[in-house]
Enzyme design. Structure first.
Site, PDB file in Angstrom:
ATOM      1  N   ARG A   1       0.825  -1.227   0.000  1.00 23.73           N
ATOM      2  CA  ARG A   1       0.000   0.000   0.000  1.00 23.73           C
ATOM      3  C   ARG A   1       0.854   1.271   0.000  1.00 23.73           C
ATOM      4  O   ARG A   1       0.479   2.267   0.622  1.00 23.73           O
ATOM      5  CB  ARG A   1      -0.944   0.041   1.211  1.00 23.73           C
ATOM      6  CG  ARG A   1      -2.149  -0.832   1.115  1.00 23.73           C
ATOM      7  CD  ARG A   1      -3.211  -0.228   0.210  1.00 23.73           C
ATOM      8  NE  ARG A   1      -4.198  -1.229  -0.121  1.00 23.73           N
ATOM      9  CZ  ARG A   1      -5.282  -1.475   0.608  1.00 23.73           C
ATOM     10  NH1 ARG A   1      -5.532  -0.759   1.664  1.00 23.73           N
ATOM     11  NH2 ARG A   1      -6.115  -2.422   0.260  1.00 23.73           N
TER      12      ARG A   1
ATOM     13  N   ARG B   1      -3.612   6.296   0.915  1.00 23.83           N
ATOM     14  CA  ARG B   1      -4.180   7.519   1.483  1.00 23.83           C
ATOM     15  C   ARG B   1      -3.299   8.243   2.487  1.00 23.83           C
ATOM     16  O   ARG B   1      -3.606   9.356   2.891  1.00 23.83           O
ATOM     17  CB  ARG B   1      -5.527   7.199   2.122  1.00 23.83           C
ATOM     18  CG  ARG B   1      -6.636   7.080   1.096  1.00 23.83           C
ATOM     19  CD  ARG B   1      -7.942   6.758   1.756  1.00 23.83           C
ATOM     20  NE  ARG B   1      -7.820   5.523   2.504  1.00 23.83           N
ATOM     21  CZ  ARG B   1      -8.834   4.881   3.056  1.00 23.83           C
ATOM     22  NH1 ARG B   1     -10.040   5.359   2.977  1.00 23.83           N
ATOM     23  NH2 ARG B   1      -8.643   3.757   3.703  1.00 23.83           N
TER      24      ARG B   1
ATOM     25  N   ARG C   1      -7.125  11.262  -5.799  1.00 25.19           N
ATOM     26  CA  ARG C   1      -8.247  10.337  -5.689  1.00 25.19           C
ATOM     27  C   ARG C   1      -9.579  11.036  -5.413  1.00 25.19           C
ATOM     28  O   ARG C   1     -10.632  10.515  -5.768  1.00 25.19           O
ATOM     29  CB  ARG C   1      -7.975   9.327  -4.560  1.00 25.19           C
ATOM     30  CG  ARG C   1      -7.178   8.120  -4.955  1.00 25.19           C
ATOM     31  CD  ARG C   1      -8.071   6.980  -5.448  1.00 25.19           C
ATOM     32  NE  ARG C   1      -9.080   6.627  -4.470  1.00 25.19           N
ATOM     33  CZ  ARG C   1     -10.369   6.844  -4.618  1.00 25.19           C
ATOM     34  NH1 ARG C   1     -10.838   7.403  -5.693  1.00 25.19           N
ATOM     35  NH2 ARG C   1     -11.214   6.485  -3.679  1.00 25.19           N
TER      36      ARG C   1
ATOM     37  N   ASP D   1      -6.626  -2.929  -7.650  1.00 24.63           N
ATOM     38  CA  ASP D   1      -7.204  -3.581  -6.477  1.00 24.63           C
ATOM     39  C   ASP D   1      -7.447  -5.047  -6.777  1.00 24.63           C
ATOM     40  O   ASP D   1      -7.675  -5.409  -7.937  1.00 24.63           O
ATOM     41  CB  ASP D   1      -8.517  -2.904  -6.071  1.00 24.63           C
ATOM     42  CG  ASP D   1      -8.861  -3.239  -4.636  1.00 24.63           C
ATOM     43  OD1 ASP D   1      -8.344  -2.571  -3.735  1.00 24.63           O
ATOM     44  OD2 ASP D   1      -9.608  -4.208  -4.409  1.00 24.63           O
TER      45      ASP D   1
ATOM     46  N   TYR E   1     -14.473 -12.607  -0.152  1.00 29.73           N
ATOM     47  CA  TYR E   1     -15.130 -11.316  -0.428  1.00 29.73           C
ATOM     48  C   TYR E   1     -16.429 -11.514  -1.193  1.00 29.73           C
ATOM     49  O   TYR E   1     -17.438 -10.850  -0.947  1.00 29.73           O
ATOM     50  CB  TYR E   1     -14.213 -10.410  -1.264  1.00 29.73           C
ATOM     51  CG  TYR E   1     -13.354  -9.490  -0.430  1.00 29.73           C
ATOM     52  CD1 TYR E   1     -13.925  -8.460   0.317  1.00 29.73           C
ATOM     53  CD2 TYR E   1     -11.981  -9.639  -0.380  1.00 29.73           C
ATOM     54  CE1 TYR E   1     -13.153  -7.617   1.089  1.00 29.73           C
ATOM     55  CE2 TYR E   1     -11.192  -8.790   0.391  1.00 29.73           C
ATOM     56  CZ  TYR E   1     -11.786  -7.781   1.116  1.00 29.73           C
ATOM     57  OH  TYR E   1     -11.021  -6.952   1.877  1.00 29.73           O
TER      58      TYR E   1
HETATM   59  O1  CP3 Z   1       0.160   0.504  -3.155  1.00 33.04           O
HETATM   60  C1  CP3 Z   1      -0.253  -0.667  -3.318  1.00 33.04           C
HETATM   61  O2  CP3 Z   1      -0.082  -1.583  -2.504  1.00 33.04           O
HETATM   62  C2  CP3 Z   1      -0.924  -0.996  -4.628  1.00 33.04           C
HETATM   63  C3  CP3 Z   1      -2.340  -0.879  -4.670  1.00 33.04           C
HETATM   64  C4  CP3 Z   1      -3.261  -1.820  -3.915  1.00 33.04           C
HETATM   65  C5  CP3 Z   1      -4.535  -1.393  -3.474  1.00 33.04           C
HETATM   66  N1  CP3 Z   1      -5.217  -2.478  -3.033  1.00 33.04           N
HETATM   67  C6  CP3 Z   1      -5.030  -0.016  -3.560  1.00 33.04           C
HETATM   68  C7  CP3 Z   1      -6.104   0.393  -2.642  1.00 33.04           C
HETATM   69  C8  CP3 Z   1      -3.155  -3.179  -3.625  1.00 33.04           C
HETATM   70  C9  CP3 Z   1      -1.966  -4.119  -3.814  1.00 33.04           C
HETATM   71  C10 CP3 Z   1      -4.414  -3.585  -3.078  1.00 33.04           C
HETATM   72  C11 CP3 Z   1      -4.713  -4.981  -2.711  1.00 33.04           C
HETATM   73  C12 CP3 Z   1      -5.897  -5.255  -1.886  1.00 33.04           C
HETATM   74  N2  CP3 Z   1      -7.146  -4.704  -1.976  1.00 33.04           N
HETATM   75  C13 CP3 Z   1      -5.928  -6.259  -0.892  1.00 33.04           C
HETATM   76  C14 CP3 Z   1      -4.780  -7.180  -0.545  1.00 33.04           C
HETATM   77  C15 CP3 Z   1      -3.811  -6.534   0.353  1.00 33.04           C
HETATM   78  C16 CP3 Z   1      -4.310  -6.414   1.776  1.00 33.04           C
HETATM   79  O3  CP3 Z   1      -4.517  -5.265   2.187  1.00 33.04           O
HETATM   80  O4  CP3 Z   1      -4.439  -7.441   2.417  1.00 33.04           O
HETATM   81  C17 CP3 Z   1      -7.217  -6.261  -0.337  1.00 33.04           C
HETATM   82  C18 CP3 Z   1      -7.708  -7.144   0.783  1.00 33.04           C
HETATM   83  C19 CP3 Z   1      -7.979  -5.282  -1.042  1.00 33.04           C
HETATM   84  C20 CP3 Z   1      -9.430  -4.939  -0.871  1.00 33.04           C
HETATM   85  C21 CP3 Z   1      -9.553  -3.529  -0.432  1.00 33.04           C
HETATM   86  N3  CP3 Z   1      -9.429  -2.445  -1.276  1.00 33.04           N
HETATM   87  C22 CP3 Z   1      -9.678  -3.044   0.901  1.00 33.04           C
HETATM   88  C23 CP3 Z   1      -9.845  -3.891   2.131  1.00 33.04           C
HETATM   89  C24 CP3 Z   1      -9.639  -1.647   0.833  1.00 33.04           C
HETATM   90  C25 CP3 Z   1      -9.616  -0.696   2.004  1.00 33.04           C
HETATM   91  C26 CP3 Z   1     -10.846   0.071   2.207  1.00 33.04           C
HETATM   92  C27 CP3 Z   1     -10.503   1.368   2.902  1.00 33.04           C
HETATM   93  O5  CP3 Z   1     -11.344   2.263   2.807  1.00 33.04           O
HETATM   94  O6  CP3 Z   1      -9.409   1.507   3.474  1.00 33.04           O
HETATM   95  C28 CP3 Z   1      -9.481  -1.296  -0.540  1.00 33.04           C
HETATM   96  C29 CP3 Z   1      -9.386   0.070  -1.103  1.00 33.04           C
HETATM   97  C30 CP3 Z   1      -8.039   0.462  -1.548  1.00 33.04           C
HETATM   98  N4  CP3 Z   1      -7.275  -0.276  -2.395  1.00 33.04           N
HETATM   99  C31 CP3 Z   1      -7.368   1.675  -1.220  1.00 33.04           C
HETATM  100  C32 CP3 Z   1      -6.159   1.632  -1.922  1.00 33.04           C
HETATM  101  C33 CP3 Z   1      -5.103   2.685  -1.940  1.00 33.04           C
HETATM  102  C34 CP3 Z   1      -7.902   2.780  -0.332  1.00 33.04           C
HETATM  103  C35 CP3 Z   1      -9.182   3.373  -0.800  1.00 33.04           C
HETATM  104  C36 CP3 Z   1      -9.153   4.714  -1.482  1.00 33.04           C
HETATM  105  O7  CP3 Z   1      -8.152   5.152  -2.042  1.00 33.04           O
HETATM  106  O8  CP3 Z   1     -10.193   5.374  -1.491  1.00 33.04           O
END
Ligand code: CP3
Length: 385
Positions: free
Chosen positions: A38, A42, A51, A87, A165
């Site tokens: 990540r 954010r 974003r 994602d 999921y």
């Molecule tokens: O920088 C990186 O790592 C690359 C981008 C990346 C994202 N998601 C961007 C993201 C990667 C590799 C992921 C993988 C992902 N997504 C996983 C596996 C890794 C882990 O965390 O275990 C999972 C479970 C997800 C599903 C998901 N997507 C979740 C649980 C969330 C969080 C929700 C939240 O509001 O925090 C997301 C959203 C997400 N994916 C964000 C980012 C930067 C944040 C939301 C946003 O920008 O509005």
């Protein structure tokens, strides 16, 4: 690079920093490479600004936005790898499911899988290039814009994590609905896992083709860019399974994905790329993971570095595993924790990272302190050894 208005994988700039790839392939490195899960997220004000204007999955569908977000952390920190902004939930979308990002709640499926019959609603044969081509375009564009600074990592969620999921409809503390499927409908669960495995194999191979293949459409197969990328498989929900369920419902797909991706790359005359398996909280399966066909095993922070080394043997590269919350500590303390982690893993056959993704309220300066500490202490360790 632009051809008929579309982005094509033309000759990519030469790779200037191979440290991450060398460590992943088990070669000696001058210092320990580091990146953060990540890292595009954010916690960066510029990420929040970019974003803010758009829906999350619309952002994922825009190659230009994905490229910009992927590069943002690299302008700030001397990271040794980039990970493409996307994602894991784009794969259930490709199977025909709706997924929306609800602010304050996270990813949500308005119509999750409830009954075994719901499996019939999923696309049974996914044209990955058509459904997920926007990710491949983002990778191609980012490979150019990176200018060979560092390698680019592609990724996918692993089948069990995606299945959970799709059944839970979002995050869950217990995964009770998804686990109920494993106990009540083992055969249907395997069918779903197999469907996901098939799509993930094509998706990962497609990412390598997008990012690693030199030459234009006409040159396909003739010229291979020297700069490789890497792939990471996220089994983020491994910890909800015990050893037996992991062995039955997660490990076979994890193994099969590594084997099939490697075979397909070879068949298609594409370069082999190192693969990383990150199965969060799966300490019980560490020995199996080290034997599952991946060059690198990613670790969460609940495993002690020395134990992980002892249990996985010398022929594997380890990645991880500082508790993301350690970055709330003062900077000097972060330095001490990094030093201890490096002494535990050793500076070779090791890629430093966190044990999970960065949290949104972590201070960017402390991320910089983490990255710098890895570089400084590992160079020092190398000199002393
Ligand atoms: O920088 C990186 O790592 C690359 C981008 C990346 C994202 N998601 C961007 C993201 C990667 C590799 C992921 C993988 C992902 N997504 C996983 C596996 C890794 C882990 O965390 O275990 C999972 C479970 C997800 C599903 C998901 N997507 C979740 C649980 C969330 C969080 C929700 C939240 O509001 O925090 C997301 C959203 C997400 N994916 C964000 C980012 C930067 C944040 C939301 C946003 O920008 O509005």
């Amino acid at each position: 690079m632009e051809k008929n208005g579309s982005i094509v994988p033309a000759e990519f700039p030469e790779l200037k920093n191979e440290t991450f790839l060398r460590a992943a392939q088990g070669e000696q490195t001058e210092y320990t490479p580091v990146w953060c899960m990540r890292q595009a997220g954010r916690y960066l004000p510029e990420f929040r600004e970019t974003r803010a204007a758009q829906d999350f999955f619309a952002t994922c569908r825009s190659p230009e936005m994905c490229c910009e977000l992927t590069l943002q952390p690299l302008w700030r920190f001397p990271l040794d790898a980039a990970i493409i902004f996307s994602d894991i939930l784009v794969v259930p979308q490709a199977l025909g499911m709706e997924v929306v990002m609800v602010p304050g709640k996270g990813p949500t499926f308005p119509e999750p899988l409830k009954e075994v019959e719901d499996l019939l609603k999923l696309q049974q044969k996914v044209d990955v290039a058509a459904e997920l081509g926007y990710v491949f375009q983002a990778i191609t564009l980012t490979r150019h814009k990176l200018e060979g600074k560092v390698p680019l990592i592609g990724f996918s969620g692993a089948p069990w994590t995606l299945m959970s999921y799709m059944i839970e409809g979002g995050g869950s503390n217990t995964m009770a609905k998804a686990k109920a499927w494993l106990y009540r409908h083992p055969e249907a669960s395997h069918r779903l896992l197999t469907l996901l495995t098939d799509v993930i194999v094509d998706y990962l191979v497609g990412q390598v083709a997008a990012g690693a293949q030199g030459g234009t459409e006409e040159g396909r197969g003739l010229k291979v860019a020297p700069m490789l990328q890497a792939l990471q498989l996220f089994e983020s929900h491994a910890g909800h399974l015990g050893p037996e369920q992991f062995a039955e419902f997660a490990l076979p797909s994890i193994r099969s994905i590594a084997k099939r991706v490697k075979n397909k790359l070879l068949e298609d005359a594409l370069p082999a790329v190192p693969m990383i398996i990150f199965a969060k909280d799966a300490h019980y399966a560490l020995e199996d993971l080290a034997q599952s066909g991946y060059e690198v095993v990613g670790l969460d922070w609940t495993i002690c570095p020395q134990d992980a080394r002892q249990r996985t043997g010398k022929d594997i590269t380890l990645q991880g595993n500082l508790d993301p919350c350690a970055l709330y500590a003062p900077k000097e303390k972060i330095g001490e924790l990094v030093k201890k982690m490096l002494e535990g893993f050793g500076s070779q056959r090791y890629i430093a990272n966190l044990g999970h993704g960065l949290y949104p309220d972590i201070c960017p300066e402390h991320v910089g302190a983490f990255v710098d500490a890895v570089h400084i202490h590992s160079r020092h360790l190398n000199k002393c050894s």
